[in-house]
Design a protein around this motif. Sequence first.
Motif, mmCIF file in Angstrom:
data_model
loop_
_atom_site.group_PDB
_atom_site.id
_atom_site.type_symbol
_atom_site.label_atom_id
_atom_site.label_comp_id
_atom_site.label_asym_id
_atom_site.label_seq_id
_atom_site.Cartn_x
_atom_site.Cartn_y
_atom_site.Cartn_z
ATOM 1 N N UNK A 45 51.228 32.401 51.075
ATOM 2 C CA UNK A 45 49.582 31.981 50.754
ATOM 3 C C UNK A 45 48.292 33.250 49.907
ATOM 4 N N UNK A 46 49.259 34.544 51.168
ATOM 5 C CA UNK A 46 48.465 35.734 50.233
ATOM 6 C C UNK A 46 48.602 35.463 49.007
ATOM 7 N N UNK A 47 49.538 35.883 48.283
ATOM 8 C CA UNK A 47 49.278 35.586 46.608
ATOM 9 C C UNK A 47 49.059 34.918 46.067
ATOM 10 N N UNK A 48 48.858 33.814 46.626
ATOM 11 C CA UNK A 48 47.843 33.072 45.763
ATOM 12 C C UNK A 48 46.649 33.118 45.601
ATOM 13 N N UNK A 49 45.504 33.420 47.006
ATOM 14 C CA UNK A 49 45.059 34.060 46.700
ATOM 15 C C UNK A 49 44.645 35.510 46.659
ATOM 16 N N UNK A 50 45.301 36.119 46.600
ATOM 17 C CA UNK A 50 44.655 37.230 45.962
ATOM 18 C C UNK A 50 44.763 36.990 44.176
ATOM 19 N N UNK A 51 46.054 37.089 44.331
ATOM 20 C CA UNK A 51 46.386 36.156 42.290
ATOM 21 C C UNK A 51 44.403 35.698 41.880
ATOM 22 N N UNK A 52 44.354 34.375 42.556
ATOM 23 C CA UNK A 52 42.889 33.521 42.060
ATOM 24 C C UNK A 52 42.092 34.783 41.852
ATOM 25 N N UNK A 53 41.875 35.101 42.977
ATOM 26 C CA UNK A 53 40.498 36.291 42.877
ATOM 27 C C UNK A 53 40.405 37.878 42.367
ATOM 28 N N UNK A 54 41.528 37.737 41.818
ATOM 29 C CA UNK A 54 41.605 39.133 40.983
ATOM 30 C C UNK A 54 40.978 39.001 39.623
ATOM 31 N N UNK A 55 41.886 37.851 39.174
ATOM 32 C CA UNK A 55 41.696 37.176 38.074
ATOM 33 C C UNK A 55 39.940 36.575 37.605
ATOM 34 N N UNK A 56 39.996 35.754 38.952
ATOM 35 C CA UNK A 56 38.259 34.859 38.618
ATOM 36 C C UNK A 56 38.612 34.097 38.194
ATOM 37 N N UNK A 57 39.689 33.412 38.231
ATOM 38 C CA UNK A 57 40.123 32.339 37.539
ATOM 39 C C UNK A 57 41.805 31.708 38.128
ATOM 40 N N UNK A 58 41.697 29.777 38.813
ATOM 41 C CA UNK A 58 42.815 29.119 38.911
ATOM 42 C C UNK A 58 44.324 29.617 37.902
ATOM 43 N N UNK A 59 43.636 28.907 36.072
ATOM 44 C CA UNK A 59 45.138 28.995 35.207
ATOM 45 C C UNK A 59 45.898 30.509 34.814
ATOM 46 N N UNK A 60 44.558 31.093 34.783
ATOM 47 C CA UNK A 60 45.943 33.112 34.611
ATOM 48 C C UNK A 60 46.270 33.143 36.039
ATOM 49 N N UNK A 61 45.971 32.376 37.124
ATOM 50 C CA UNK A 61 46.374 33.315 38.432
ATOM 51 C C UNK A 61 48.107 32.551 38.677
ATOM 52 N N UNK A 62 47.680 31.091 37.896
ATOM 53 C CA UNK A 62 49.010 30.403 38.104
ATOM 54 C C UNK A 62 50.168 30.625 36.942
ATOM 55 N N UNK A 63 49.472 31.161 36.264
ATOM 56 C CA UNK A 63 50.668 31.728 35.227
ATOM 57 C C UNK A 63 50.650 33.180 35.725
ATOM 58 N N UNK A 64 50.460 34.448 36.092
ATOM 59 C CA UNK A 64 50.774 35.123 36.993
ATOM 60 C C UNK A 64 51.449 34.991 37.791
ATOM 61 N N UNK A 65 51.513 33.745 38.682
ATOM 62 C CA UNK A 65 52.749 33.568 39.637
ATOM 63 C C UNK A 65 53.719 32.562 38.967
ATOM 64 N N UNK A 66 52.994 31.917 37.707
ATOM 65 C CA UNK A 66 54.562 31.151 37.263
ATOM 66 C C UNK A 66 54.482 29.796 38.280
ATOM 67 N N UNK A 67 53.658 28.836 38.138
ATOM 68 C CA UNK A 67 53.374 28.172 39.069
ATOM 69 C C UNK A 67 51.957 26.928 38.447
ATOM 70 N N UNK A 68 52.470 25.518 39.030
ATOM 71 C CA UNK A 68 50.969 24.929 38.250
ATOM 72 C C UNK A 68 49.879 25.245 38.778
ATOM 73 N N UNK A 69 48.671 25.162 37.709
ATOM 74 C CA UNK A 69 47.250 25.199 38.656
ATOM 75 C C UNK A 69 47.367 23.709 39.701
ATOM 76 N N UNK A 70 48.002 22.876 40.203
ATOM 77 C CA UNK A 70 47.519 22.037 41.495
ATOM 78 C C UNK A 70 47.663 22.651 42.660
#
Length: 283
Positions: free
Chosen positions: A7-32
């Motif tokens: 949960x920490x990793x997911x939120x931090x990635x979205x907050x840094x990228x200001x984007x769910x799609x770019x954060x999903x790419x970084x974490x190698x998971x789907x956007x949903x």
Amino acid sequence: MEIEIRHFRAFAAVARHRSFSRAADELSITQPALSRTVAQLEAALGVRLLERTSRRVEPTDAGTEFLREAERVLASFDHALTAARRLGVLRLGFSWLLPAPWAQRTIKAFEGSTGASVTLTRTDDPLEALRRRTVDIAVVRGDAAAPEPLRSVRLYDEPRFAVCARESPLAGRDHLDWDEVRDWRLIVNTVSGTTGPWSWPEESRPRDIVETANYDEWVETVAANRGIGIVPETARHRSPHPALRFVPLTDAPPVPVRLVHLPDGPRVLIRRFLDASLAAVAR
């Protein structure tokens, strides 16, 4: 709901990228899946951490403050993992002659990426060593399937060569056909050998067999001109012996090279070693 490090990793990635799609790419998971994870975190905390519109994603005031703490927690967590992994050891078993340069590339990549180390264990029977848990993963050559509960990953295939004594009539030939092997006395390593009577259909098997119990006995028996042997190509390059000659085999099935491990071994280290192994094969 229990809050997890994901949960920490997911939120931090979205907050840094200001984007769910770019954060999903970084974490190698789907956007949903990422959206659900962040929503779970917000529900567990009872605080909205992100403002979402059709055009942008921005941390709220609470999200900005939480991001600072989350990044501190993640840094500490990653530091702890790195420190622990430096203490990790993966025990690699082998019966004879690790494939080169595959082994060197794999070990270097694995140790560099994990901080763990690889220890090498020479054993005449790698499968038995796995069952006794004296090794974690083993290089195994040959056609036989790994017995349950062992797990196996095929790396690649090696060509076979015939090997004979310098005084053997075979030494003067430029090749030997696979079907001709039955006309020669065959020296077999019964413990770690890759070729034996089992390598042919019953009606085509060599008729004259000399059994040895390990690789050294096999080499010296062939060198003494007691018969011929069959080996993977690795032996041709890495087992120089003044009394031996290597002869190409035509129409011979290749020797599979596999990594075998127990399903309940050190899973993270084994998975990372398998990843490094397959990458080394692809090079």
